[in-house]
Design a protein around this motif. Structure first.
Motif, PDB file in Angstrom:
ATOM      1  N   MET A   1       0.834  -1.204   0.000  1.00 56.36           N
ATOM      2  CA  MET A   1       0.000   0.000   0.000  1.00 56.36           C
ATOM      3  C   MET A   1       0.870   1.256   0.000  1.00 56.36           C
ATOM      4  SD  MET A   1      -3.260  -0.774   0.062  1.00 56.36           S
ATOM      5  CE  MET A   1      -4.104   0.567   0.882  1.00 56.36           C
ATOM      6  N   SER A   2       0.411   2.280  -0.673  1.00 58.13           N
ATOM      7  CA  SER A   2       1.077   3.573  -0.610  1.00 58.13           C
ATOM      8  C   SER A   2       0.882   4.177   0.772  1.00 58.13           C
ATOM      9  CB  SER A   2       0.489   4.515  -1.668  1.00 58.13           C
ATOM     10  OG  SER A   2       0.827   5.842  -1.384  1.00 58.13           O
ATOM     11  N   PHE A 408       6.609   8.871 -19.732  1.00 62.56           N
ATOM     12  CA  PHE A 408       6.082   9.654 -18.617  1.00 62.56           C
ATOM     13  C   PHE A 408       4.950   8.939 -17.892  1.00 62.56           C
ATOM     14  CE2 PHE A 408       7.173  12.697 -22.110  1.00 62.56           C
ATOM     15  CZ  PHE A 408       8.344  13.202 -21.549  1.00 62.56           C
ATOM     16  N   LEU A 409       4.924   9.148 -16.561  1.00 63.72           N
ATOM     17  CA  LEU A 409       3.789   8.743 -15.733  1.00 63.72           C
ATOM     18  C   LEU A 409       3.288   9.967 -14.980  1.00 63.72           C
ATOM     19  CD1 LEU A 409       5.988   6.078 -15.365  1.00 63.72           C
ATOM     20  CD2 LEU A 409       3.878   5.194 -14.385  1.00 63.72           C
ATOM     21  N   GLN A 410       1.991  10.166 -14.934  1.00 63.28           N
ATOM     22  CA  GLN A 410       1.381  11.223 -14.144  1.00 63.28           C
ATOM     23  C   GLN A 410       0.527  10.590 -13.048  1.00 63.28           C
ATOM     24  OE1 GLN A 410      -1.529  13.579 -16.259  1.00 63.28           O
ATOM     25  NE2 GLN A 410      -2.336  11.820 -17.371  1.00 63.28           N
ATOM     26  N   ASP A 411       0.048  11.395 -12.125  1.00 64.83           N
ATOM     27  CA  ASP A 411      -0.811  10.916 -11.035  1.00 64.83           C
ATOM     28  C   ASP A 411      -0.183   9.731 -10.301  1.00 64.83           C
ATOM     29  OD1 ASP A 411      -2.848  12.757 -11.821  1.00 64.83           O
ATOM     30  OD2 ASP A 411      -3.451  11.360 -13.396  1.00 64.83           O
ATOM     31  N   THR A 412       1.141   9.740 -10.203  1.00 58.35           N
ATOM     32  CA  THR A 412       1.866   8.594  -9.643  1.00 58.35           C
ATOM     33  C   THR A 412       2.718   9.045  -8.461  1.00 58.35           C
ATOM     34  OG1 THR A 412       1.938   7.554 -11.832  1.00 58.35           O
ATOM     35  CG2 THR A 412       3.446   6.704 -10.153  1.00 58.35           C
ATOM     36  N   PHE A 413       2.387   8.538  -7.302  1.00 56.66           N
ATOM     37  CA  PHE A 413       3.115   8.875  -6.077  1.00 56.66           C
ATOM     38  C   PHE A 413       4.226   7.859  -5.855  1.00 56.66           C
ATOM     39  CE2 PHE A 413       3.899   8.430  -1.546  1.00 56.66           C
ATOM     40  CZ  PHE A 413       4.079   9.747  -1.152  1.00 56.66           C
ATOM     41  N   GLY A 433      -3.693   3.682  -6.805  1.00 56.58           N
ATOM     42  CA  GLY A 433      -3.638   2.479  -5.985  1.00 56.58           C
ATOM     43  C   GLY A 433      -2.968   1.295  -6.650  1.00 56.58           C
ATOM     44  N   HIS A 434      -2.570   1.440  -7.910  1.00 55.66           N
ATOM     45  CA  HIS A 434      -1.950   0.340  -8.648  1.00 55.66           C
ATOM     46  C   HIS A 434      -0.431   0.493  -8.625  1.00 55.66           C
ATOM     47  CE1 HIS A 434      -5.933   0.549 -11.097  1.00 55.66           C
ATOM     48  NE2 HIS A 434      -6.105  -0.026  -9.914  1.00 55.66           N
ATOM     49  N   LYS A 435       0.258  -0.559  -8.242  1.00 62.85           N
ATOM     50  CA  LYS A 435       1.700  -0.499  -8.033  1.00 62.85           C
ATOM     51  C   LYS A 435       2.474  -0.470  -9.348  1.00 62.85           C
ATOM     52  CE  LYS A 435       5.417  -2.986  -5.589  1.00 62.85           C
ATOM     53  NZ  LYS A 435       5.722  -4.181  -4.759  1.00 62.85           N
ATOM     54  N   VAL A 436       3.475   0.409  -9.395  1.00 57.65           N
ATOM     55  CA  VAL A 436       4.387   0.445 -10.526  1.00 57.65           C
ATOM     56  C   VAL A 436       5.814   0.426  -9.991  1.00 57.65           C
ATOM     57  CG1 VAL A 436       4.270   2.985 -10.614  1.00 57.65           C
ATOM     58  CG2 VAL A 436       5.120   1.702 -12.587  1.00 57.65           C
ATOM     59  N   THR A 437       6.629  -0.449 -10.553  1.00 59.02           N
ATOM     60  CA  THR A 437       8.040  -0.538 -10.207  1.00 59.02           C
ATOM     61  C   THR A 437       8.858  -0.150 -11.427  1.00 59.02           C
ATOM     62  OG1 THR A 437       7.611  -2.360  -8.658  1.00 59.02           O
ATOM     63  CG2 THR A 437       9.886  -2.042  -9.382  1.00 59.02           C
TER      64      THR A 437
END
Length: 715
Positions: A1-2, A408-413, A433-437
């Motif tokens: 989880m973030s 690019f990725l936006q809206d990504t914490f 809420g979707h994980k990115v590595t």
């Protein structure tokens, strides 16, 4: 989880919400009966009675703004919601209201006259927390109400709403870059590249352009959202919500200082007011004592000696900042952005600043703009530039990187940097809420001075200077009312400044005096409140008000810490040293306004009244000099003086040793190899000028260090 979603957030209950509504309704209520009649009669010019009556009858409750305010409170850090919730809980009881307000009865059930008495008492209380609470609740009410597109309000105060030119040929003639963003599926996503960059502002944008130019595969991650210029409505509430950190609802832990920070594609460069000053030198007098002696003999002569910020940094073990290579970085950035002061067209407010300084013999400068070597009259630029004339990273460096294959990725914490055996190998983030590595050979953190230290902390770095040395360029306002219309939201923003107060301490620390862009929400928020009708009357004069900002180069810093949710918290109090800088700047700004022809002047100090100017005597009026003495004597106190900031620096300081800094002279962290920081957080001290150009050139330098180190390693 973030970490953003890792803990349940507290919410206010029904009784607490009733207290919130009652408080904000006290500040900006619907006027009625005799009070409304008196308001109209006092402000009538014989032709605007209908507009005045409609404005007077507009309030937070009947315009459905109270719900907006409650929603904003729910976006605050959990501990702040709990703290405010406790106050609201106490005020929901009769005994609690008696204890905090001196009136028996739960706050919502009291008459507005009783509530007004209570909130007015809070604003002058000997208890600092009550002063801060009162000021914070008023600011929340004023910002929320006056940022709404309420026709009755705009018509009465003469505000046009969104820029009347926003649909003109000037807008349609410009082609804007088109960006594509990676969408993270529900099952998650893993990406690979050479360098992953966290942040798309002045630091991240330049890094992306420089590294892709060298053939690197780059991914840029931004927690904000990209809004194409055609999507920018230039409505205040829309711009604040979309483009700023937490919808402009960011403050220090104690609530005494408000912070504006960009949070969108392009970061702060998307909402910046175009000011592009080099952090190079301060021109100042031989000493404040000598200046005052000269002034006492009627002289306006200023002996000028150079004081170099870059030299100060070089003496801290960073010789690069006085090198020709660093100047080349500045020149490269300036050329790409078309930075110049040759195309300025001063608007009325900036002309008045220059005229006041001319009459007093105060030194002034033009402020270069990043507008592609063209005139740029865009008073709404703080809400986004629909014309594409302001050359932020969205229009320049990110587009350069896009054309060279950056992704690019936006809206990504970004939750954390991945570290293996002391080396950075990528980042982990969350998009909806979707994980990115993202796996990468190098990681560049360009998340800004608020978020970069929090990210390093979440990633396990332990350097004791992470989050320390936060500089904010604290700002105070002063105002002058003029017979002519000022319309401080029209024309070019911030094109001139005075350096008369920039060396208060004799060591390069003081204040610059500038003109901001002033729309209703900001005007209302920084104005003093004594009663509902008097504040509305002050707003009716908005088009005749010239605000000046006193921007201080702070010597003493604050801190950024990570809360239980992993998100940053700002802990900052203006020091005694920096308070003197603010006082000197406020004094000089008031004199400038009087010299420029103001009919009345005032500060944001709660305990200092407005001053009516004797036009024949001007600044030589003994009554005005007594007024200035009172302004200095009252000084700036938390909660009773509005202090803000739109610049954030430090917190990941660059230096020559891990004992004094977070990153090396190359921008690489002392603790983790391959992990770089490239944004304003690396500043060793406050720049003393708008930090944008310095951030750009800092990042450009660090990009060269990265590329040169790779070349060296191959030899």
């Amino acid at each position: 989880m973030s970490p953003v979603k890792s803990a349940p957030r507290p919410t206010l209950n029904e009784d607490q919400i009733k207290v919130v509504v009652a408080i904000v309704d006290t500040f900006i209520p619907e006027l009625s009966g005799q009070e409304l009649d008196d308001f109209v009669r006092k402000n009538s010019n014989g032709t605007n009675d209908e507009a005045l009556r409609a404005f007077g009858k507009s309030g937070i409750v009947n315009q459905n703004v109270a719900d907006v305010i409650v929603e904003k409170i729910h976006t605050l850090p959990p501990e702040k919601i709990d703290e405010l919730g406790m106050v609201f809980k106490v005020l929901s009881t009769k005994v609690g209201t008696l204890a905090l307000g001196g009136v028996y009865g739960d706050f919502p059930s009291l008459s507005r006259e009783q509530r007004t008495q209570i909130v007015r008492g809070w604003s002058t209380s000997m208890i600092g927390k009550l002063r801060i609470f009162s000021r914070a609740m008023f600011s929340l009410a004023a910002m929320s109400f006056y940022s709404q597109p309420i026709e009755a309000v705009h018509r009465a105060i003469g505000y046009p709403g969104p820029d009347p030119e926003m649909h003109s040929e000037r807008f349609s003639a410009k082609a804007f870059p088109s960006y594509e963003f990676i969408e993270v599926p529900q099952q998650g996503l893993e990406l690979t590249c050479d360098v992953v960059i966290v942040g798309s502002g002045a630091g991240g944008g330049v890094m992306a352009a420089e590294l892709t130019k060298a053939g690197k595969k780059v991914i840029v991650i931004e927690k904000g959202h990209h809004y194409h210029q055609s999507e920018l409505s230039l409505v205040q509430t829309d711009g604040f919500t979309k483009l700023y950190e937490n919808g402009v609802l960011v403050s220090s832990k104690d609530g005494a200082l408000t912070v504006l920070a960009g949070s969108t594609w392009g970061g702060g460069t998307t909402v910046n007011w175009c000011a592009s000053l080099q952090a190079q030198d301060f021109d100042f007098g031989i000493g404040l004592f000598l200046q005052k002696k000269l002034t006492s003999f009627g002289s306006s002569l200023y002996f000028q000696l150079p004081y170099y910020v870059r030299e100060e940094w070089a003496k801290m073990g960073l010789p690069h900042f006085t090198s020709s290579n660093y100047q080349k970085s500045i020149d490269t950035i300036s050329e790409r952005l078309g930075i110049s002061d040759q195309y300025l067209k001063h608007n009325i407010p900036n002309d008045l600043l220059l005229e006041g300084c001319r009459k007093l013999g105060y030194p002034t400068k033009n402020i270069p703009q990043n507008t592609g070597h063209q005139e740029h009259s865009c008073g709404w630029c703080g809400l986004g530039c629909r014309f594409g004339e302001k050359q932020g990273t969205m229009m320049t460096f990110l587009d350069d990187a896009r054309q060279r294959g950056a992704r690019f990725l936006q809206d990504t914490f970004v939750e954390r940097v991945l570290v293996q055996k002391g080396k950075a190998v990528g980042v982990v983030g969350y998009q909806n809420g979707h994980k990115v590595t993202v796996k990468a050979a190098k990681v560049v953190v360009s998340a800004g001075s608020i978020h970069s230290p929090a990210l390093l902390t979440r990633s396990g770095l332990k350097n004791k200077h992470i989050g320390k040395h936060l500089y904010l360029h604290p700002v105070c306002y002063v105002f002058g009312k003029f017979e002519q219309e000022i319309n401080c939201y029209q024309g070019s923003i911030m094109t001139a400044l005075s350096t008369v107060a920039e060396n208060t301490d004799g060591h390069g620390y003081g204040s610059k005096i500038e003109v901001p862009s002033h729309h209703p929400a900001l005007c209302a928020t920084v104005s003093k409140w004594d009663s509902a009708s008097s504040h509305k009357s002050k707003m009716l004069a908005m088009n005749h008000i010239l605000p000046l900002i006193v921007l201080t180069r702070d010597r003493e810093g604050g801190t950024i810490t990570a809360g239980a949710d992993g998100l940053p918290r700002i802990d900052y109090t203006v020091s005694k040293h920096d308070t003197l800088s603010l006082e000197e700047g406020v004094d000089r700004a008031l004199q400038i306004l009087v010299a420029a022809g103001a009919t009345s002047v005032w500060t944001v100090q709660r305990d200092v009244e407005d001053f009516d100017v004797n036009k024949e005597l001007g600044t030589s009026d003994p009554a005005f000099k007594a007024y200035l003495d009172k302004v200095r004597r009252v000084s700036v106190k938390p909660g009773s003086t509005v202090i803000g900031s739109a610049h954030q620096m430090g917190t990941c300081r660059m230096g020559s040793s891990p004992k004094t800094s977070v990153v090396k002279p190359t921008g690489e962290t002392w603790e983790v190899k391959g992990l770089y920081v490239a944004d304003a957080s690396t500043f060793p001290t406050a720049s003393g000028v708008n930090p944008m150009l310095t951030t750009y050139s800092m990042a450009h330098s660090i990009a060269q260090f990265i590329l040169n180190s790779e070349i060296s390693s191959k030899l």
